[in-house]
Design a protein around this motif. Structure first.
Motif, mmCIF file in Angstrom:
data_model
loop_
_atom_site.group_PDB
_atom_site.id
_atom_site.type_symbol
_atom_site.label_atom_id
_atom_site.label_comp_id
_atom_site.label_asym_id
_atom_site.label_seq_id
_atom_site.Cartn_x
_atom_site.Cartn_y
_atom_site.Cartn_z
ATOM 1 N N PHE A 154 0.833 -1.203 0.000
ATOM 2 C CA PHE A 154 0.000 0.000 0.000
ATOM 3 C C PHE A 154 0.868 1.254 0.000
ATOM 4 O O PHE A 154 0.547 2.242 -0.666
ATOM 5 N N ASP A 155 1.979 1.245 0.740
ATOM 6 C CA ASP A 155 2.887 2.395 0.729
ATOM 7 C C ASP A 155 3.403 2.670 -0.679
ATOM 8 O O ASP A 155 3.549 3.835 -1.079
ATOM 9 N N LEU A 156 3.681 1.601 -1.427
ATOM 10 C CA LEU A 156 4.157 1.770 -2.801
ATOM 11 C C LEU A 156 3.067 2.382 -3.678
ATOM 12 O O LEU A 156 3.339 3.240 -4.520
ATOM 13 N N ILE A 157 1.804 1.938 -3.478
ATOM 14 C CA ILE A 157 0.698 2.500 -4.247
ATOM 15 C C ILE A 157 0.599 4.003 -3.997
ATOM 16 O O ILE A 157 0.462 4.808 -4.931
ATOM 17 N N VAL A 158 0.707 4.393 -2.716
ATOM 18 C CA VAL A 158 0.609 5.811 -2.371
ATOM 19 C C VAL A 158 1.749 6.602 -3.006
ATOM 20 O O VAL A 158 1.547 7.661 -3.620
ATOM 21 N N THR A 159 2.974 6.079 -2.868
ATOM 22 C CA THR A 159 4.153 6.784 -3.386
ATOM 23 C C THR A 159 4.077 6.955 -4.898
ATOM 24 O O THR A 159 4.280 8.045 -5.444
ATOM 25 N N GLN A 160 3.774 5.865 -5.605
ATOM 26 C CA GLN A 160 3.744 5.917 -7.064
ATOM 27 C C GLN A 160 2.590 6.770 -7.570
ATOM 28 O O GLN A 160 2.722 7.482 -8.575
ATOM 29 N N CYS A 161 1.466 6.713 -6.874
ATOM 30 C CA CYS A 161 0.324 7.529 -7.291
ATOM 31 C C CYS A 161 0.636 9.010 -7.142
ATOM 32 O O CYS A 161 0.317 9.819 -8.024
ATOM 33 N N LEU A 165 15.833 -4.460 -13.219
ATOM 34 C CA LEU A 165 14.783 -5.125 -13.986
ATOM 35 C C LEU A 165 13.820 -4.068 -14.502
ATOM 36 O O LEU A 165 13.435 -3.145 -13.784
ATOM 37 N N VAL A 166 13.410 -4.216 -15.748
ATOM 38 C CA VAL A 166 12.532 -3.237 -16.381
ATOM 39 C C VAL A 166 11.194 -3.898 -16.710
ATOM 40 O O VAL A 166 11.135 -5.080 -17.078
ATOM 41 N N GLN A 167 10.122 -3.151 -16.546
ATOM 42 C CA GLN A 167 8.787 -3.666 -16.865
ATOM 43 C C GLN A 167 8.617 -3.699 -18.384
ATOM 44 O O GLN A 167 8.890 -2.729 -19.074
ATOM 45 N N ARG A 168 8.152 -4.851 -18.881
ATOM 46 C CA ARG A 168 8.009 -5.031 -20.328
ATOM 47 C C ARG A 168 6.877 -6.018 -20.602
ATOM 48 O O ARG A 168 6.438 -6.749 -19.688
ATOM 49 N N PRO A 169 6.365 -6.082 -21.826
ATOM 50 C CA PRO A 169 5.306 -7.052 -22.145
ATOM 51 C C PRO A 169 5.775 -8.484 -21.903
ATOM 52 O O PRO A 169 6.964 -8.807 -22.062
ATOM 53 N N ALA A 170 4.847 -9.331 -21.503
ATOM 54 C CA ALA A 170 5.170 -10.730 -21.237
ATOM 55 C C ALA A 170 5.769 -11.383 -22.476
ATOM 56 O O ALA A 170 5.275 -11.204 -23.590
ATOM 57 N N ARG A 184 -3.063 -2.348 -7.558
ATOM 58 C CA ARG A 184 -1.655 -2.705 -7.319
ATOM 59 C C ARG A 184 -0.826 -2.510 -8.563
ATOM 60 O O ARG A 184 0.261 -1.925 -8.538
ATOM 61 N N CYS A 185 -1.342 -3.022 -9.674
ATOM 62 C CA CYS A 185 -0.554 -3.025 -10.904
ATOM 63 C C CYS A 185 -0.555 -1.670 -11.612
ATOM 64 O O CYS A 185 0.352 -1.373 -12.382
ATOM 65 N N ALA A 186 -1.585 -0.855 -11.350
ATOM 66 C CA ALA A 186 -1.675 0.433 -12.029
ATOM 67 C C ALA A 186 -0.534 1.356 -11.650
ATOM 68 O O ALA A 186 -0.135 2.218 -12.432
ATOM 69 N N PHE A 187 0.009 1.170 -10.442
ATOM 70 C CA PHE A 187 1.049 2.080 -9.969
ATOM 71 C C PHE A 187 2.368 1.371 -9.680
ATOM 72 O O PHE A 187 3.159 1.843 -8.871
ATOM 73 N N LEU A 188 2.605 0.239 -10.333
ATOM 74 C CA LEU A 188 3.908 -0.418 -10.201
ATOM 75 C C LEU A 188 4.970 0.382 -10.953
ATOM 76 O O LEU A 188 4.714 0.886 -12.053
ATOM 77 N N PRO A 189 6.173 0.516 -10.402
ATOM 78 C CA PRO A 189 7.229 1.270 -11.097
ATOM 79 C C PRO A 189 7.700 0.542 -12.345
ATOM 80 O O PRO A 189 7.576 -0.681 -12.459
ATOM 81 N N THR A 190 8.261 1.297 -13.271
ATOM 82 C CA THR A 190 8.725 0.708 -14.528
ATOM 83 C C THR A 190 10.078 0.025 -14.366
ATOM 84 O O THR A 190 10.413 -0.879 -15.128
ATOM 85 N N ARG A 191 10.882 0.441 -13.381
ATOM 86 C CA ARG A 191 12.195 -0.161 -13.158
ATOM 87 C C ARG A 191 12.329 -0.467 -11.668
ATOM 88 O O ARG A 191 11.956 0.344 -10.817
#
Length: 670
Positions: free
Chosen positions: A321-328, A496-501, A478-485
């Motif tokens: 939840f802290d990550l959701i708040v920070t990223q949002c 690690l970088v976020q990319r299509p499966a 959760r997934c809407a605000f995940l960081p890209t790296r």
């Protein structure tokens, strides 16, 4: 050290001193002109067209090692060699064997790459061979590049030779066993087949063109190299205990699929493999010569920290939840001034005491409360009905770290104050890394048992989600605000970088990921993790366990069998698991830890056969005792874990589609 002259003498030749004038011949050893008086001549070969000479001082009396290498050699018994280091004589790897090296190896490339097994240096001086039964073969130096083995046709520097017949075999072909009795095939003897053939080895299951040992009765084939792997590796660099060669995976471990501890690839059940019974640890034969060092999964000192990147797995479930708040908040700052993001309230810094009609719960007002831990709800409380508060928006627990929340006590509906007031109602085009082509709207299903599947992690949710109306794509909070790296603990040195499966196998769970996105390493092309591996917290609290549980990465070393405290099924050390070292309790990572981002506990009252039933949303997991769960109304069934409505009185089951489609007569919604 035996001399060349002694070698020739031992092979039945008679030498006399002689003088040669002019270009009358060549020295048999150094391949240089034989001239002058400093020569030996073989009188027993005087009848041959080619005379046999030896330089008396420079060739005949020099030790045989001179023809392998010009410098002095030193025996190394505990030296750590590279995996590509090979013996100059037998061409095999020298890893794990006492080996001679050049004392001047730092000065020259040839010196640095010179290795000679101690056993190869002590090969016998004379042998008999089935390919040349007329004469015995003597070990001779062959410095000239033109000498090749008459069996395998490889170039050689030392051979077993018959000088009379001009016959040479390399030391490997000269000393190899024709008939082999091996513990891996006790039924019959194995016969060496020198001619190369294409086959699949019954020991390592690798396909290759190679020489082989064959059982003609059983059609059992193994590589010649596999036949001579050691029975025990006493001190591997990559494991805490000695490893023993076994000829199939032991029956006790056939419950689970086993993987190599080095390459993390599948281990065939009937393959020869190195095994530690204390740790349930397996290593392919081809991987057993690895020189990697033991890595302690709890060591974090050598992680390349980047203060701008989040380190996963997150420390606790609260951290999600802290990550959701920070990223949002970062997302809103990035789009500040563009007028694209609308917030649910006009004054976000001052939460109202009551929200009369929240967009997600309009039937009753929501009251602002503060979360506290009551004294009678201590860790040793025996109240099994005590439940933590779960936010209906992000499906994360409400805790004392962020105690402000809104509640409808009548419905059991709760929202973090952040989820109620601060989540943007709209993510503009380009804001979502997963779906940048369109804007996304914040929504929620009105019925708690009406779930949607997230397009990012491929798991279900009955909480808040962002929806693309054009593409009908869902993204949970959760997934809407995940960081890209991100940084990940088990892959310490690269980002690690976020990319299509990529439809590849997750390097941690080994589940194939063909939907949504993954985190992958741009440096190591073979490392990628499923989004869910990032979401799993490092530490978890369990209401039936007095100690916190720690996420352990495979392989998890233990002796004996562990069982999951939730489903009571055996736990594989090749899987992610939560474990408590104090109580020795273990849990599957997917057992009871909000795998699907679902809030359970809501109930509906229905009439079935004129009898009232109260159905609650539950998750059913297959076990060996109950592998199929069937809906009592439409008789659909599921072999995998699934969400069902279950009567808390009689255990009657209903799929989620039956009440949604009107097949069940609902009495009331609670």
């Amino acid at each position: 050290m035996i001399s060349v002259f002694e070698l020739f003498s031992n092979s039945g030749h008679t030498f006399i001193e002689c003088t040669v004038e002019g270009d009358d011949g060549m020295c048999h050893t150094c391949n240089k002109p034989a001239q002058g008086s400093d020569l030996y001549f073989c009188s027993s070969r005087d009848d041959l067209n080619v005379r046999f000479y030896l330089h008396k001082s420079s060739c005949a009396e020099l030790p045989i090692s001179v023809y392998l290498h010009e410098h002095s050699l030193s025996l190394q018994e505990d030296f750590i060699f590279g995996e590509d280091a090979a013996c100059i004589m037998c061409k095999k790897q020298v890893v794990g064997s006492p080996t001679y090296t050049c004392v001047s190896r730092d000065d020259d490339v040839d010196c640095q790459n010179f290795y000679l097994h101690k056993t190869c240096a002590e090969f016998p001086q004379q042998i008999s061979h089935h390919k040349h039964t007329i004469h015995p073969l003597s070990r001779l130096p062959r410095p000239a590049a033109s000498f090749t083995c008459d069996i395998c046709y490889r170039e050689i520097k030392v051979s077993y030779a018959c000088v009379d017949c001009n016959f040479d075999v390399c030391v490997f072909c000269g000393l190899e066993q024709r008939v082999l009795h091996h513990q891996g095939h006790k039924e019959h003897a194995l016969t060496l087949m020198n001619k190369e053939a294409f086959f699949e080895c019954d020991a390592c299951h690798e396909k290759a063109n190679d020489s082989s040992y064959v059982c003609t009765a059983c059609e059992f084939w193994i590589h010649k190299t596999c036949a001579f792997f050691p029975l025990i590796i006493p001190s591997p660099t990559y494991h805490h205990h000695p490893l023993t060669l076994v000829y199939s995976v032991p029956d006790i471990h056939l419950v689970f699929t086993q993987y190599c501890g080095i390459c993390r690839q599948f281990v065939y059940r009937r393959s020869w493999v190195y095994y530690c019974h204390k740790c349930t640890y397996f290593v392919h034969m081809k991987c057993s010569t690895s020189t990697i060092s033991i890595v302690n999964e709890n060591e974090e000192d050598d992680i390349d920290y980047d203060p701008d990147l989040a380190l996963f797995p997150l420390q606790s479930q609260e951290s999600i939840f802290d990550l959701i708040v920070t990223q949002c908040c970062e997302s809103q700052v990035n789009f500040q001034g563009e007028g694209e993001i609308s917030v649910a309230m006009s004054v976000p810094s001052n939460d109202p005491h009551i929200i009369e009609k929240h967009w997600s719960h309009q039937i009753h007002p929501l009251q602002l409360l503060q979360f506290t831990i009551c004294e009678n709800e201590s860790d040793d409380s025996d109240d099994d009905d005590r439940r933590e508060l779960i936010c209906n928006g992000c499906i994360q627990p409400i805790t004392v770290s962020r105690p402000s929340y809104y509640a409808c006590i009548q419905c059991g509906f709760f929202l973090h104050s952040f989820c109620a007031t601060m989540l943007p109602h709209k993510l503009p085009e380009g804001e979502s890394h997963f779906h940048p082509g369109h804007s996304l709207l914040l929504k929620m299903k009105h019925k708690f048992y009406d779930i949607v599947r997230c397009g990012v992690c491929d798991f279900s949710t009955n909480g808040f989600y962002y929806h693309c109306q054009d593409c009908d794509i869902y993204v949970d909070i959760r997934c809407a605000f995940l960081p890209t790296r991100i940084k990940y603990k088990s892959h310490k040195h690269h980002t690690l970088v976020q990319r299509p499966a990529s439809n590849s196998t997750c390097s941690v769970t080994r589940y194939r990921n063909d939907v949504g996105v993954e985190y992958g390493c741009e440096t190591c092309s073979s490392f990628q993790i499923h989004i869910y591996c990032a979401i799993l917290p490092h530490r978890m609290e369990h209401k039936y366990d007095a100690h916190p549980l720690t996420l352990r990465y495979p392989p998890f070393f233990y002796e004996g069998a562990f069982y999951c405290e939730t489903c009571e099924e055996r736990v594989s050390n090749q899987d992610l698991l939560y474990h408590c070292t104090e109580s020795e309790h273990s849990y599957h990572f997917y057992c009871g830890f909000l795998v699907h981002n679902i809030k359970f506990g809501g109930t509906i009252k229905v009439l079935i056969a004129d009898k009232p039933h109260t159905l609650a949303l539950v998750m059913k997991m297959p076990t060996r005792k109950k592998s199929i769960h069937t809906c009592s109304q439409c008789f659909t069934f599921s072999y995998s874990y699934c969400f069902l409505l279950e009567c808390d009185g009689c255990g009657l089951l209903s799929c989620l589609e039956c009440p949604l489609s009107g097949k069940l007569q609902q009495m009331a919604l609670i």
